[in-house]
Design an enzyme around this catalytic site. Structure first.
Site, short mmCIF file in Angstrom:
data_model
loop_
_atom_site.label_atom_id
_atom_site.label_comp_id
_atom_site.label_asym_id
_atom_site.label_seq_id
_atom_site.Cartn_x
_atom_site.Cartn_y
_atom_site.Cartn_z
N ASP A 253 21.89 10.59 16.66
CA ASP A 253 20.38 11.04 16.47
C ASP A 253 19.76 10.68 15.29
O ASP A 253 19.23 11.65 14.59
CB ASP A 253 20.05 12.73 16.84
CG ASP A 253 21.11 12.88 18.06
OD1 ASP A 253 21.14 12.01 18.87
OD2 ASP A 253 21.73 13.96 17.83
N GLU B 272 14.39 12.26 26.67
CA GLU B 272 14.69 12.87 25.64
C GLU B 272 14.39 12.10 24.38
O GLU B 272 14.28 10.81 24.43
CB GLU B 272 15.95 13.40 25.62
CG GLU B 272 17.19 12.59 25.44
CD GLU B 272 18.60 13.06 25.57
OE1 GLU B 272 18.60 14.25 25.87
OE2 GLU B 272 19.48 12.49 25.05
#
Length: 316
Positions: A16, A196
């Site tokens: 991420d 997402e």
């Protein structure tokens, strides 16, 4: 980019990833750490310098409570004169909740250098929807600060959809959430029904939102939304969604599950894509605890219509 090898991870074992080049000329990096127990920042004058830059832990999760497990996907932003890290965390397993009940939070630092000074916990960012949510990012357009994130709607099949809302302050929403996208295409519902990890890029008269979909193994892939820069960004009809993924696993060269990206600017001014991926598919145990999602950086190219061309994760 001469000092960065785009065919190899820039930073290993950081999922991420979020890289931001500030007006002070420094690159700032944060990402999920394999232990999911803290927020780590580093900075350097060059992208390559991030690799060996000092790691500074600016916030640690408490031992118990509503945000004491699984600190996920921190992003560092400079909003309205201060630094903010937006992140998601889950409740302690000791207080009747279960994991994967993440909510979103923010911390703030008013120091010029966010690796120094004091970080203040600003609390939960309440969207008005009390469900699993994560992966917040922010961006400013025409003087308005926006919040963009992923959240579950119990009335919609799947794990998470993408939402946008205006912000009243950098830690409070100023309007109702508007859903922009939900999992619907085949490549968005492999393993899990997921939208997402949104990230925003403004270029060529458009606002682009990249996002990630499906399970976090080799099925993970990236999609794209876009709107005209003069459109009402809170109107779902203003947004177009690509029916095909824009970045996906490259079996040929062994780069698997590219996703959860951010965008940054190269030292020469070009737009760069930052994302994570694995180099193998034979994951032992729960993929959540597998540490081998690495941070990659590659140039983002553009076609004649001004649309981004992501190409393959394994090629510049």
């Amino acid at each position: 980019m001469e000092t960065v090898n785009v065919l190899k991870p820039l930073i290993e074992q950081r999922a991420d990833p979020h890289i931001y080049r500030h007006t002070d000329g420094y690159y700032y990096f944060t990402a999920s750490v394999p232990q999911y127990d803290r927020i780590e920042l580093r900075r350097a004058a060059t992208l390559a310098g991030l690799v060996d830059a000092e790691k500074v832990d600016v916030w640690h999760k408490p031992d118990t409570g509503p945000y004491s497990e699984l600190v996920w996907a921190p992003e560092l932003h400079f909003n309205e004169g201060a630094w903010y890290v937006y992140f998601a965390a889950a409740p302690s397993r000791e207080i009747k909740y279960k994991l994967f009940q993440h909510r979103m939070y923010a911390i703030r630092n008013t120091n010029a250098n966010p690796l120094e000074g004091q970080w203040e916990f600003m609390g939960q960012i309440d969207t008005g929807i009390d469900t699993f949510c994560l992966d917040a990012t922010t961006f400013t357009h025409k003087g308005q600060l926006y919040y963009l994130w992923a959240q579950k709607d119990v009335a919609i099949e799947g794990n998470s959809n993408l939402y946008i809302a205006p912000m009243k302050t950098p830690w409070q929403l100023g309007g109702a959430p508007v859903m922009l996208s939900k999992p619907e295409f085949d490549w968005e519902i492999r393993g899990f029904w997921v939208n997402e990890g949104p990230s925003v890029l403004k270029k060529n008269g458009k606002i682009f939102i990249s996002y990630s979909a499906s399970a976090t193994d080799e099925n993970y892939a990236m999609g794209l939304l876009w709107a005209d820069e003069n459109a009402d960004l809170l109107d779902p009809a203003a947004w177009t969604k690509s029916p095909q993924p824009v970045l996906q696993t490259c079996f040929e060269h062994g780069v698997y599950g590219p996703g959860h990206n951010s965008f940054t600017v190269g030292e020469d001014g070009e737009t760069l894509l930052v994302y994570h991926a694995r180099t193998y598919t034979e994951i032992v145990g729960d993929p959540l605890w597998n540490p081998d999602r690495h941070t990659y950086v590659k140039p983002l190219k553009w076609d004649a219509q001004g649309m981004p061309v992501f190409g393959k994760p394994s090629l510049a």
